[in-house]
Design an enzyme around this catalytic site. Structure first.
Site, PDB file in Angstrom:
ATOM      1  N   TRP A  87      -1.052   7.166  -2.789  1.00 28.50           N
ATOM      2  CA  TRP A  87      -2.079   8.113  -2.968  1.00 28.50           C
ATOM      3  C   TRP A  87      -2.240   7.302  -4.833  1.00 28.50           C
ATOM      4  O   TRP A  87      -3.345   7.549  -5.562  1.00 28.50           O
ATOM      5  CB  TRP A  87      -2.016   9.243  -4.146  1.00 28.50           C
ATOM      6  CG  TRP A  87      -3.078  10.227  -2.725  1.00 28.50           C
ATOM      7  CD1 TRP A  87      -2.685  10.324  -1.295  1.00 28.50           C
ATOM      8  CD2 TRP A  87      -4.019  11.233  -2.490  1.00 28.50           C
ATOM      9  NE1 TRP A  87      -3.552  10.664  -0.779  1.00 28.50           N
ATOM     10  CE2 TRP A  87      -4.601  11.561  -2.057  1.00 28.50           C
ATOM     11  CE3 TRP A  87      -5.480  10.934  -4.154  1.00 28.50           C
ATOM     12  CZ2 TRP A  87      -5.623  11.961  -1.069  1.00 28.50           C
ATOM     13  CZ3 TRP A  87      -6.223  12.060  -3.889  1.00 28.50           C
ATOM     14  CH2 TRP A  87      -6.417  12.201  -1.991  1.00 28.50           C
ATOM     15  N   TYR A 146       2.745   2.619   0.673  1.00 24.80           N
ATOM     16  CA  TYR A 146       2.238   4.203   1.115  1.00 24.80           C
ATOM     17  C   TYR A 146       1.993   5.347  -0.640  1.00 24.80           C
ATOM     18  O   TYR A 146       2.904   5.555  -0.579  1.00 24.80           O
ATOM     19  CB  TYR A 146       2.437   4.963   2.312  1.00 24.80           C
ATOM     20  CG  TYR A 146       1.983   6.811   2.212  1.00 24.80           C
ATOM     21  CD1 TYR A 146      -0.097   6.105   3.251  1.00 24.80           C
ATOM     22  CD2 TYR A 146       1.830   7.395   1.939  1.00 24.80           C
ATOM     23  CE1 TYR A 146      -0.586   7.143   3.028  1.00 24.80           C
ATOM     24  CE2 TYR A 146       1.244   8.450   2.508  1.00 24.80           C
ATOM     25  CZ  TYR A 146      -0.536   8.618   2.779  1.00 24.80           C
ATOM     26  OH  TYR A 146      -1.356   9.688   2.558  1.00 24.80           O
TER      27      TYR A 146
HETATM   28  N1  MGD Z   1       6.491  17.877   3.353  1.00 25.35           N
HETATM   29  C1  MGD Z   1       5.608  18.134   2.410  1.00 25.35           C
HETATM   30  N2  MGD Z   1       5.365  16.449   2.193  1.00 25.35           N
HETATM   31  C2  MGD Z   1       3.971  16.329   2.704  1.00 25.35           C
HETATM   32  C3  MGD Z   1       3.193  16.692   2.835  1.00 25.35           C
HETATM   33  C4  MGD Z   1       2.581  18.066   2.994  1.00 25.35           C
HETATM   34  O1  MGD Z   1       1.908  18.959   3.453  1.00 25.35           O
HETATM   35  N3  MGD Z   1       3.982  18.421   3.385  1.00 25.35           N
HETATM   36  N4  MGD Z   1       1.989  16.032   2.200  1.00 25.35           N
HETATM   37  C5  MGD Z   1       1.950  14.327   2.294  1.00 25.35           C
HETATM   38  C6  MGD Z   1       0.752  13.878   2.119  1.00 25.35           C
HETATM   39  S1  MGD Z   1      -0.864  13.867   2.680  1.00 25.35           S
HETATM   40  C7  MGD Z   1       0.336  13.058   1.233  1.00 25.35           C
HETATM   41  S2  MGD Z   1      -1.096  12.127   0.997  1.00 25.35           S
HETATM   42  C8  MGD Z   1       2.003  12.570   0.962  1.00 25.35           C
HETATM   43  C9  MGD Z   1       1.477  12.221  -0.826  1.00 25.35           C
HETATM   44  O2  MGD Z   1       2.680  11.333  -1.408  1.00 25.35           O
HETATM   45  P1  MGD Z   1       2.353  10.100  -2.298  1.00 25.35           P
HETATM   46  O3  MGD Z   1       0.919   9.442  -2.326  1.00 25.35           O
HETATM   47  O4  MGD Z   1       2.952   9.088  -2.605  1.00 25.35           O
HETATM   48  O5  MGD Z   1       2.061  11.421  -3.650  1.00 25.35           O
HETATM   49  P2  MGD Z   1       2.000  10.672  -4.847  1.00 25.35           P
HETATM   50  O6  MGD Z   1       2.668  11.936  -5.975  1.00 25.35           O
HETATM   51  O7  MGD Z   1       0.720  11.302  -5.193  1.00 25.35           O
HETATM   52  O8  MGD Z   1       2.157   9.618  -5.789  1.00 25.35           O
HETATM   53  C10 MGD Z   1       1.769   8.540  -6.195  1.00 25.35           C
HETATM   54  C11 MGD Z   1       2.368   7.460  -7.405  1.00 25.35           C
HETATM   55  O9  MGD Z   1       1.138   6.023  -7.406  1.00 25.35           O
HETATM   56  C12 MGD Z   1       1.947   6.329  -8.870  1.00 25.35           C
HETATM   57  N5  MGD Z   1       0.381   5.499  -9.324  1.00 25.35           N
HETATM   58  C13 MGD Z   1      -0.102   6.311  -9.808  1.00 25.35           C
HETATM   59  N6  MGD Z   1      -1.395   5.016  -9.684  1.00 25.35           N
HETATM   60  C14 MGD Z   1      -0.830   3.770  -9.947  1.00 25.35           C
HETATM   61  C15 MGD Z   1      -0.746   2.389 -10.663  1.00 25.35           C
HETATM   62  O10 MGD Z   1      -2.022   2.662 -10.681  1.00 25.35           O
HETATM   63  N7  MGD Z   1      -0.157   1.892 -10.437  1.00 25.35           N
HETATM   64  C16 MGD Z   1       2.098   2.361  -9.362  1.00 25.35           C
HETATM   65  N8  MGD Z   1       2.505   1.243  -9.899  1.00 25.35           N
HETATM   66  N9  MGD Z   1       1.428   3.582  -9.489  1.00 25.35           N
HETATM   67  C17 MGD Z   1       0.849   3.974  -9.111  1.00 25.35           C
HETATM   68  C18 MGD Z   1       1.718   7.179  -9.499  1.00 25.35           C
HETATM   69  O11 MGD Z   1       2.421   7.659 -10.350  1.00 25.35           O
HETATM   70  C19 MGD Z   1       2.710   8.333  -8.492  1.00 25.35           C
HETATM   71  O12 MGD Z   1       4.083   8.752  -8.174  1.00 25.35           O
HETATM   72  O13 MGD Z   1       2.963  13.589   0.947  1.00 25.35           O
HETATM   73  C20 MGD Z   1       2.956  14.104   2.376  1.00 25.35           C
HETATM   74  N10 MGD Z   1       3.956  14.953   2.251  1.00 25.35           N
HETATM   75  N1  MGD Z   2      -5.081  20.896  -5.597  1.00 27.36           N
HETATM   76  C1  MGD Z   2      -4.515  19.553  -4.513  1.00 27.36           C
HETATM   77  N2  MGD Z   2      -5.480  19.432  -3.889  1.00 27.36           N
HETATM   78  C2  MGD Z   2      -5.109  17.978  -2.843  1.00 27.36           C
HETATM   79  C3  MGD Z   2      -3.853  17.792  -2.617  1.00 27.36           C
HETATM   80  C4  MGD Z   2      -3.293  17.916  -3.359  1.00 27.36           C
HETATM   81  O1  MGD Z   2      -2.365  17.372  -2.977  1.00 27.36           O
HETATM   82  N3  MGD Z   2      -2.983  18.713  -4.915  1.00 27.36           N
HETATM   83  N4  MGD Z   2      -3.418  16.724  -1.571  1.00 27.36           N
HETATM   84  C5  MGD Z   2      -5.089  16.366  -0.953  1.00 27.36           C
HETATM   85  C6  MGD Z   2      -4.372  15.594   0.266  1.00 27.36           C
HETATM   86  S1  MGD Z   2      -3.729  13.443   0.302  1.00 27.36           S
HETATM   87  C7  MGD Z   2      -4.689  16.102   1.151  1.00 27.36           C
HETATM   88  S2  MGD Z   2      -3.548  15.531   2.482  1.00 27.36           S
HETATM   89  C8  MGD Z   2      -4.961  17.233   1.394  1.00 27.36           C
HETATM   90  C9  MGD Z   2      -3.952  17.972   2.484  1.00 27.36           C
HETATM   91  O2  MGD Z   2      -5.393  19.024   3.153  1.00 27.36           O
HETATM   92  P1  MGD Z   2      -4.252  20.191   4.357  1.00 27.36           P
HETATM   93  O3  MGD Z   2      -4.080  19.650   4.536  1.00 27.36           O
HETATM   94  O4  MGD Z   2      -5.363  20.779   4.782  1.00 27.36           O
HETATM   95  O5  MGD Z   2      -3.434  21.411   3.116  1.00 27.36           O
HETATM   96  P2  MGD Z   2      -2.377  22.121   3.221  1.00 27.36           P
HETATM   97  O6  MGD Z   2      -2.135  23.228   1.087  1.00 27.36           O
HETATM   98  O7  MGD Z   2      -1.174  21.069   3.142  1.00 27.36           O
HETATM   99  O8  MGD Z   2      -2.696  23.191   3.930  1.00 27.36           O
HETATM  100  C10 MGD Z   2      -3.512  24.060   3.614  1.00 27.36           C
HETATM  101  C11 MGD Z   2      -3.512  25.336   4.392  1.00 27.36           C
HETATM  102  O9  MGD Z   2      -3.319  25.770   4.912  1.00 27.36           O
HETATM  103  C12 MGD Z   2      -2.172  26.334   5.329  1.00 27.36           C
HETATM  104  N5  MGD Z   2      -0.661  26.529   6.535  1.00 27.36           N
HETATM  105  C13 MGD Z   2      -0.066  26.264   6.781  1.00 27.36           C
HETATM  106  N6  MGD Z   2       1.059  26.184   7.903  1.00 27.36           N
HETATM  107  C14 MGD Z   2       0.237  26.878   8.502  1.00 27.36           C
HETATM  108  C15 MGD Z   2       0.239  27.423   9.872  1.00 27.36           C
HETATM  109  O10 MGD Z   2       1.200  26.797  10.789  1.00 27.36           O
HETATM  110  N7  MGD Z   2      -0.967  27.621  10.661  1.00 27.36           N
HETATM  111  C16 MGD Z   2      -2.184  28.273   9.433  1.00 27.36           C
HETATM  112  N8  MGD Z   2      -3.197  28.747   9.999  1.00 27.36           N
HETATM  113  N9  MGD Z   2      -2.678  27.777   8.150  1.00 27.36           N
HETATM  114  C17 MGD Z   2      -1.527  26.759   7.879  1.00 27.36           C
HETATM  115  C18 MGD Z   2      -1.249  26.481   4.098  1.00 27.36           C
HETATM  116  O11 MGD Z   2      -1.036  27.612   3.788  1.00 27.36           O
HETATM  117  C19 MGD Z   2      -2.428  25.694   3.027  1.00 27.36           C
HETATM  118  O12 MGD Z   2      -3.421  27.337   2.629  1.00 27.36           O
HETATM  119  O13 MGD Z   2      -5.676  18.043   0.547  1.00 27.36           O
HETATM  120  C20 MGD Z   2      -6.041  16.716  -0.835  1.00 27.36           C
HETATM  121  N10 MGD Z   2      -6.039  17.971  -2.026  1.00 27.36           N
HETATM  122 MO    MO Z   3      -2.375  13.707   2.251  1.00 31.89          MO
END
Ligand code: MGD
Ligand code: MGD
Ligand code: MO
Length: 823
Positions: free
Chosen positions: A156, A154
């Protein structure tokens, strides 16, 4: 590129950084180059257009080195993260050579697994590394079969239709015998499983009622846990950044905007919104309080409920308290969520008194019992009766990939396939050896419990017994919860193979690390705008691969070659052959849709193809057809209606996911007696990174405090603990401890710490369990349970902790430079 060249390259790079990296200047300069031009400037200097998760950009290349990045002239709102893209190519954390953990190299699989993560790597030749990988895949396949290989992988990754590394690892494993995968994602784990029961589709990845419609028709725009100013900087594909001008236009109307969030977000500030900060993890209670007011004041829409929904009558006794003696009224809700009862009542009247759009983000479902949040939000919107009207209802994707930016009339580019035959959907080999796919966030549970049973959305299945884990394009040692538990569980794996461009915590845990190119070292193409599909862009190679990096495609081709399967993997096509053939497929679709599509060569030369946006799409209203005729256009639920009560979920009899929206306090809700730690940890997404991506770059200097990840603390909480802005602070609970830098600010609500996800895990002593994390990976603190048996999503937003001023000698941060032998 030779080693020598690389040495000179980092020197030049360093000089460049000191000379000209004013981030703002580099990022926002705005080029006057014609679109797509690749043109020689001064001798040896050219500008190349390419694309990334952060946008289309122009890179100036001088003597084979990328020296300057500028946003695309057509980008309406370039992200401030763009300079990190350039820096990520050359940063000190770049992986340049194939590396193998010393004891693995000396003694083979399973050797001294306790030493994983200690960065004792040995550089090996590509040939040696590929032999090790090919032999190990063969060994595990021969001895234990495909059910022992986990390649869910899994993450990005990078955009691009061809160098899609996660599809490529799947393709490899399918060619070589099969593997276990992951289902769902970390983003919307709970919502994407409950929503099909409620509205008949995933909903979270659907186009939203278009922004022009909101601007014309909405009276009250509510961002419920949504911060589009922050999260729309990036796109799963190439961002169009369309939302920013719409936000500006909406603000110019002077209409009401409300942000419901424990953090005073950039969106709240930009939109001059009313900021309401409920206690984290209590939104369901707050929504119930609003719903109760609507009902008791007769403000709910009975016609809508009877025509378009199923089961309101079964939910009602719960709402009124007839079922359990507790009316879910505003006073009840207020005690749980902390928003005054009068405010809750006022919101009910405001929402019902005009056209209201409830635009929700996803954090509230990335929590224990997260299924309930969006189910209750839909229920609330159904009671308001505005679903399917222009500007009213709910939206689950306004904060993501500029949802609501109207969709252009274009085609989708196909991507390279994963090589799976459709008949292999449920391979026979797995029937007796465990599930062929596990809910993605149960990966550690799976490693801990081979042959253990798990529930998921009405099914009960068995975890496979995994020996080999292969990760490409993700950073599990950043994205997964409860790091210390994970580090321990991972030691059960016999071999862990990673392709990476960066020395992430994941790469450091691997036995075999293969250096991957970034997108900027290869040719590809991608669509602009996940929802808008504004066009396609050539992602042109900017420089030669750094160090000995190879593209994932080349790496997998070589591995397949060693196992006699090269032709199956490559189909005898080169990079450019693949791009052309994928483009030709899109071109023939374009023809049938009457879209003028240039030849591949013309597209490549121009750098992009942009599509027209039809007027009808600017007027798009989500659920309009269903509202127009629910019999002719039923939803995909069992009743064809919006299900406020689900008989399908009732039949599952899950104690943690009842058949109608229900308030259930999460296990670490602060302020209740059973919760040991007093502060909630808001682990939301970072403003200046994409998860962990770019954490290894110069961008870190724009936010790190004393070299650590920031921890935002409310002034009251800081004062109680003698913490001042800029102090190093230790955030801790029973699961672990992280060192962070205090940012004392009333942007965060009292009782809530904010530490963004994606900080690189850097244990001071990697061999000691629970050792202090020197940089600040928030997932050291979070817990790892499924949201419920229904969806088994992750609970990254559910954790309590405490914080104290750090007084000892701070451990050095080592994670942003390569391990000693790998420099
Ligand atoms: N506590 C907490 N944890 C969370 C979240 C949260 O809100 N709170 N959010 C979750 C969510 S929504 C998500 S989507 C995940 C994200 O988790 P990830 O998608 O695992 O996070 P990234 O940092 O985007 O990691 C992508 C990795 O792929 C590598 N990469 C990029 N391009 C390539 C390529 O072409 N080839 C190879 N081999 N590698 C490549 C990058 O260098 C990077 O290290 O985290 C989750 N974890
Ligand atoms: N800059 C940037 N943009 C991104 C990403 C990134 O890593 N960086 N990741 C991308 C990805 S993979 C995803 S999945 C999306 C994630 O999109 P979201 O899941 O919507 O993003 P978060 O920042 O985890 O949370 C959004 C807001 O929820 C608020 N929040 C947290 N807990 C609570 C709660 O209990 N109640 C309420 N009402 N609000 C709460 C946080 O303070 C934050 O402002 O964003 C995407 N966009
Ligand atoms: Mo995500």
């Amino acid at each position: 590129m030779t080693d020598k060249h690389l040495a000179s390259c980092s020197l030049t790079r360093r000089r460049f950084l000191t000379a000209s990296t004013s981030l703002a200047a580099v990022g926002m300069a705005g080029s006057m180059m014609p679109m797509g031009a690749t043109r020689a400037f001064a001798a040896g200097e050219q500008k190349i257009q390419s694309g990334s998760h952060w946008g289309v950009f122009n890179m100036t290349v001088k003597d084979g080195l990328a020296v300057k990045i500028e946003p695309w002239e057509k980008d309406p709102h370039p992200t401030h993260q763009l300079p990190g893209v350039l820096d990520s190519m050359y940063s000190a954390s770049r992986i340049k050579y194939p590396m193998v953990r010393r004891s693995y190299l000396e003694n083979g699989p399973k050797a001294e697994r306790d030493s994983r993560g200690a960065s004792d790597f040995v550089r090996v030749s590509w040939d040696k590394a590929l032999d090790l990988v090919a032999n190990e895949i063969k060994r595990v396949q021969d001895e234990s079969g495909p059910s022992a290989v986990f390649a869910g992988s899994y993450g990005w990754k990078s955009p691009g239709k061809f160098h899609n590394c996660r599809t490529l690892v799947a393709r490899t494993m399918n060619v070589l015998g099969g593997y276990v995968s992951g289902t769902g994602d970390y983003s919307t784990g709970a919502a994407q499983v409950i929503m099909p029961h409620v509205v008949g589709g995933l909903e979270v990845y659907s186009q939203q009622t278009s922004w022009p419609v909101l601007i014309d028709n909405t009276d009250t725009l509510v961002f419920w846990a949504a911060d589009p100013m922050k999260t729309c900087q990036i796109d799963w594909l190439i961002p169009d950044h369309g939302v920013y001008d719409y936000l500006k236009a909406y603000k110019a109307t002077g209409k009401k905007v409300i942000c419901i969030d424990p953090f005073h977000t950039e969106t709240a500030k930009t939109m001059d919104a009313e900021w309401l900060a409920p206690k984290p993890q209590t939104d369901v209670a707050m929504m119930l309080g609003i719903a109760h007011t609507l009902y008791s004041e007769g403000l709910h829409d009975e016609d809508f409920l009877s025509t378009y929904t199923y089961g309101f009558d079964k939910f009602l006794p719960y709402l009124t308290g007839d079922a359990d003696g507790t009316p879910k009224d505003a006073e009840w809700a207020s005690k749980i969520c902390g928003i005054p009862a009068d405010k809750i009542k006022e919101l009910a009247k405001l929402f019902a008194g005009g056209t209201t759009m409830l635009a929700s983000g996803w954090s509230i479902q990335r929590m224990q019992y997260g299924e309930q949040a969006h189910w209750m939000l839909v229920t609330l919107a159904a009671m308001l009766g505005q679903i399917g009207t222009p500007g009213g209802g709910f939206g689950l994707s306004y904060h993501y990939c500029s949802g609501g930016t109207p969709t252009a009339n274009g085609v989708s580019l196909p991507g390279i396939g994963d090589g799976k035959q459709s008949s292999e959907n449920k391979p026979e080999w797995l029937a007796s050896s465990g599930a062929s796919s596990i809910p993605v966030a149960r990966v550690v549970d799976m490693l801990e419990n081979p042959r253990g049973e798990f529930d998921f959305n009405g099914t009960r299945a068995t975890y496979p017994d995994i020996k080999l884990v292969y990760w490409v394009g993700g950073n599990p040692f950043a994205h997964h919860q409860d790091r210390n538990r994970m580090v321990k569980a991972w030691k059960k794996v016999e071999t862990f193979i990673v392709h990476e461009a960066q020395w992430t915590a994941t790469a450091r845990q691997a036995d075999i690390v293969l250096p991957a190119t970034t997108s900027y070292e290869r040719n590809d193409m991608e669509q602009i705008g996940s929802y808008s599909n504004q066009g396609i862009v050539a992602m042109k190679k900017i420089v030669d691969p750094i160090g000995e990096a190879r593209s994932d495609f080349d790496i997998f081709s070589a591995i397949c070659a060693k196992l006699g399967k090269e032709a199956e993997f490559t189909e005898n096509k080169s990079e450019m052959d693949w791009l052309k053939s994928l483009y030709e497929t899109a071109s023939s679709t374009a023809g049938t849709k009457g879209i003028d599509f240039p030849s591949f060569d013309d597209f490549w030369e121009a750098g992009s193809v942009l599509y027209e946006v039809p007027q009808a799409n600017k007027e798009f209203v989500r659920f309009a057809e269903f509202r127009d005729d629910p019999l002719l256009n039923p939803l995909g639920t069992p009743t064809g209606l919006i299900e406020i009560y689900s008989k399908a979920i009732e039949r599952m009899s899950y104690d943690d996911c009842p058949p109608h929206p229900t308030w259930m306090p999460a296990r670490e809700l602060t302020g209740v007696e059973s919760t040991k730690y007093p502060l909630h940890v808001n682990a939301s997404h970072p403003d200046a990174r994409l998860h962990s991506q770019l954490c290894g770059t110069e961008l870190r200097k724009t936010y790190a405090i004393d070299g650590r990840e920031p921890c935002v603390i409310h002034p009251d909480d800081a004062a109680k603990r003698g913490i001042s802005d800029g102090d190093l602070v230790r955030v801790f609970n029973d699961r672990g401890q992280i060192l962070t830098g205090a940012r004392v600010s009333d942007d965060t609500a009292p009782g809530v710490l904010r530490v963004s996800e994606g900080g690189w895990y850097d244990p001071a002593d990697p061999l000691k369990e629970g050792s202090l994390d020197a940089y600040g990976d928030v997932n050291v603190l979070t817990f790892d349970v499924g949201t419920s048996k229904l969806a088994q999503g992750n609970c990254g937003h559910s954790a309590a902790a405490d914080v104290e001023k750090f007084t000892g000698t701070p451990p050095a941060v080592n994670v942003f430079t390569a391990p000693a032998a790998a420099e």
